[in-house]
Design a protein around this motif. Structure first.
Motif, short mmCIF file in Angstrom:
data_model
loop_
_atom_site.label_atom_id
_atom_site.label_comp_id
_atom_site.label_asym_id
_atom_site.label_seq_id
_atom_site.Cartn_x
_atom_site.Cartn_y
_atom_site.Cartn_z
N SER A 1 -46.57 -1.33 -18.90
CA SER A 1 -46.21 -2.21 -20.01
C SER A 1 -45.31 -3.32 -19.51
N ARG A 2 -45.27 -4.41 -20.26
CA ARG A 2 -44.39 -5.52 -19.90
C ARG A 2 -42.93 -5.09 -19.98
N HIS A 3 -42.59 -4.23 -20.94
CA HIS A 3 -41.20 -3.80 -21.05
C HIS A 3 -40.79 -3.02 -19.80
N THR A 4 -41.63 -2.09 -19.37
CA THR A 4 -41.29 -1.32 -18.18
C THR A 4 -41.12 -2.23 -16.97
N GLN A 5 -41.97 -3.22 -16.86
CA GLN A 5 -41.82 -4.15 -15.74
C GLN A 5 -40.49 -4.88 -15.79
N SER A 6 -40.04 -5.21 -17.01
CA SER A 6 -38.77 -5.92 -17.14
C SER A 6 -37.59 -5.09 -16.70
N GLU A 7 -37.75 -3.76 -16.64
CA GLU A 7 -36.66 -2.88 -16.25
C GLU A 7 -36.62 -2.63 -14.74
N ILE A 8 -37.64 -3.08 -14.02
CA ILE A 8 -37.61 -2.95 -12.56
C ILE A 8 -36.60 -3.95 -12.01
N PRO A 9 -35.66 -3.53 -11.13
CA PRO A 9 -34.69 -4.48 -10.58
C PRO A 9 -35.38 -5.70 -9.96
N ALA A 10 -34.76 -6.85 -10.15
CA ALA A 10 -35.37 -8.12 -9.76
C ALA A 10 -35.80 -8.14 -8.30
N GLN A 11 -35.02 -7.51 -7.42
CA GLN A 11 -35.36 -7.57 -6.00
C GLN A 11 -36.63 -6.81 -5.64
N TYR A 12 -37.13 -5.98 -6.58
CA TYR A 12 -38.36 -5.22 -6.32
C TYR A 12 -39.52 -5.70 -7.18
N ALA A 13 -39.30 -6.74 -7.98
CA ALA A 13 -40.34 -7.20 -8.91
C ALA A 13 -41.58 -7.69 -8.18
N GLY A 14 -41.44 -8.17 -6.95
CA GLY A 14 -42.58 -8.70 -6.22
C GLY A 14 -43.60 -7.66 -5.81
N LYS A 15 -43.29 -6.38 -5.97
CA LYS A 15 -44.27 -5.35 -5.63
C LYS A 15 -44.72 -4.58 -6.87
N THR A 16 -44.55 -5.20 -8.05
CA THR A 16 -45.03 -4.57 -9.28
C THR A 16 -46.37 -5.15 -9.70
N VAL A 17 -47.21 -4.31 -10.27
CA VAL A 17 -48.51 -4.71 -10.80
C VAL A 17 -48.66 -4.12 -12.20
N PHE A 18 -49.06 -4.92 -13.15
CA PHE A 18 -49.24 -4.46 -14.52
C PHE A 18 -50.67 -3.98 -14.72
N ILE A 19 -50.83 -2.69 -14.92
CA ILE A 19 -52.12 -2.09 -15.28
C ILE A 19 -51.83 -1.09 -16.40
N PRO A 20 -52.25 -1.37 -17.64
CA PRO A 20 -51.98 -0.43 -18.74
C PRO A 20 -52.41 0.98 -18.38
N GLU A 21 -51.59 1.94 -18.79
CA GLU A 21 -51.76 3.31 -18.31
C GLU A 21 -53.03 3.99 -18.80
N ASN A 22 -53.45 3.70 -20.02
CA ASN A 22 -54.56 4.43 -20.62
C ASN A 22 -55.90 3.85 -20.18
N GLY A 23 -56.90 4.69 -20.23
CA GLY A 23 -58.26 4.27 -19.89
C GLY A 23 -59.26 5.06 -20.70
#
Length: 443
Positions: free
Chosen positions: A204-226
């Motif tokens: 989720s976008r919210h979870t991504q916003s909680e990742i510390p800024a210095q590690y944001a460059g290795k985050t990928v948004f893929i909704p969990e459900n399928g």
């Protein structure tokens, strides 16, 4: 030096919760780990409570999966957590707080079992799929990274803030600890987990916003459900004589079934709409009384709990999934409806708000209760004039599931992450791997 990417990476998939016979997080863990078998040589590591169901699904123990027995610690602590949550289906934050205490022992046993193999290079990647909660640290991350093996974390999801207008529902859900949830960022191991992960998948976008800024460059948004097309393989075929709506979910305060009944009452009384409610929970009696007080019982059916494979039969008779949950992390039922060609009508907040677009569904702004009820009523009243107007939305919703949200598509996306971290994990994740990969890396 860039390493050669393996044709089929050898992946140790850690999913403490992975069960083909359950729903929610265990079904996510199972579905994703199995979809990844099409892209990699996967060995699943899970908790022993899932063992029998996995054997019934046809996997071979020792060859395809390993069941870790962490019950000596898990069983008594889970029993304590259940006593403290103050009601069935309540106190989700309390459960996650206990899981933060219970889960490290599971990973300790995983390392005890597989640490030598990881250090010997018998796995190209270690991927922790569940727990989904970003509050649960991974002691393995540092150990795996130190062994020179990339560690993938996620999908992570959870902790969506309660909407400010729904504090009564927050207290009704016994979510006392949610007022202090952000304290998890100070827990030992949290920073180490994200620091030593080669890639972090966020749901989720919210979870991504909680990742510390210095590690944001290795985050990928893929909704969990399928979606597994073998489970949801029908196409909805509702009669157009009146609007037919369905709600699927636990009958608890934040799911909003009471707002839905209130918004639909006039249409139900005048026989311009029917409403099926699938689910059970502590609010069943209250909702039944509400329908009685509004005089709309005639067009309303409470199905209570139904087996997962039967849900699509009822849902498939509907034009819309009417789902006004005000705090939904993922929203798997939204994708299930879309897969059937049932148009979702949701509150524009958190998981459902991210899954539904203007081309595939309808959204009510997240405001005070009265505004949500009014917004739902307006949408339902308009749709009731001509349910056939939903057909283009239904077709586009079904097409979007096929292009974005099949488990096989998610596995393809994650394979691209595997290839990236094996190729050159010193650079930022590319801005897009493929046209279907939802990606939000910081620059």
């Amino acid at each position: 030096m860039t390493k050669a990417v393996a044709m089929r990476p050898r992946v140790l998939a850690i999913a403490e919760a992975a069960n083909p016979e359950w729903v929610s997080v265990p079904l996510v863990g199972w579905s994703l780990s199995q979809a990844l078998r099409e892209q990699a040589d996967v060995h699943l590591v899970t908790q022993i409570r899932n063992r029998d169901a996995i054997l019934r699904a046809g996997l071979v123990e020792g060859q395809d999966f390993t069941a870790i027995d962490s019950e000596a610690i898990a069983r008594p602590l889970w029993a304590m957590a259940e006593r403290l949550r103050m009601g069935e289906g309540k106190g989700w934050t309390t459960l996650q707080a206990f899981n933060a205490l219970i889960y490290p022992w599971f990973e300790h046993l995983v390392w005890k079992t597989f640490g030598a193999d990881i250090k010997a290079g018998r796995y190209d990647i270690v991927h922790r799929i569940t727990p989904l909660s970003p509050t649960i640290a991974s002691p393995l991350a540092r150990k795996v990274s130190a062994a020179g093996v990339p560690f993938v974390l996620g999908p992570l999801n959870g902790g969506v803030p309660w909407p400010k207008h729904f504090d009564t529902e927050r207290r009704a859900e016994k979510e006392w600890l949610s007022y202090f949830r952000s304290a998890y960022k100070l827990l030992p191991g949290r920073d180490s987990t994200v620091k030593h992960a080669a890639a972090i998948i966020v749901g989720s976008r919210h979870t991504q916003s909680e990742i510390p800024a210095q590690y944001a460059g290795k985050t990928v948004f893929i909704p969990e459900n399928g979606i597994d097309p073998a489970r949801f393989n029908q196409t909805a075929n509702p009669k157009d004589d009146m609007l037919r709506a369905c709600f699927v979910g636990r009958l608890v305060p934040y799911k909003g079934a009471d707002m839905l009944i209130t918004a639909a009452a006039d249409l139900l009384r005048s026989r311009r709409m029917t409403l099926d409610i699938i689910g059970d929970g502590p609010m069943l009696g209250e909702l039944t009384n509400l329908a009685g007080s509004l005089g709309c019982e005639e067009g309303l059916t409470f199905h209570k709990w139904l087996p997962h494979h039967e849900v699509q039969s009822v849902l498939g008779r509907s034009h819309i999934l009417s789902f006004p949950s005000i705090r939904e992390f993922g929203g798997g039922v939204v994708l299930e409806a879309m897969a059937l060609g049932v148009v979702p009508v949701v509150v524009d907040y958190a998981g459902p708000g991210e899954l539904v677009t203007e081309e595939t569904g309808l959204k009510v702004p997240c405001g005070p209760r009265s505004e949500i009820v009014d917004g739902l009523n307006k949408i339902l009243t308009e749709l009731a004039t001509d349910p056939a107007q939903l057909r283009p939305l239904a077709k586009r919703a079904q097409a979007r599931v096929q292009s974005h949200y099949l488990w096989s598509r998610k596995a393809e996306q994650i394979r691209q992450i595997y290839d990236w971290i094996q190729g050159d994990s010193g650079s930022s994740i590319p801005s897009a791997f493929s046209p279907t990969l939802e990606q939000t890396s910081a620059r």
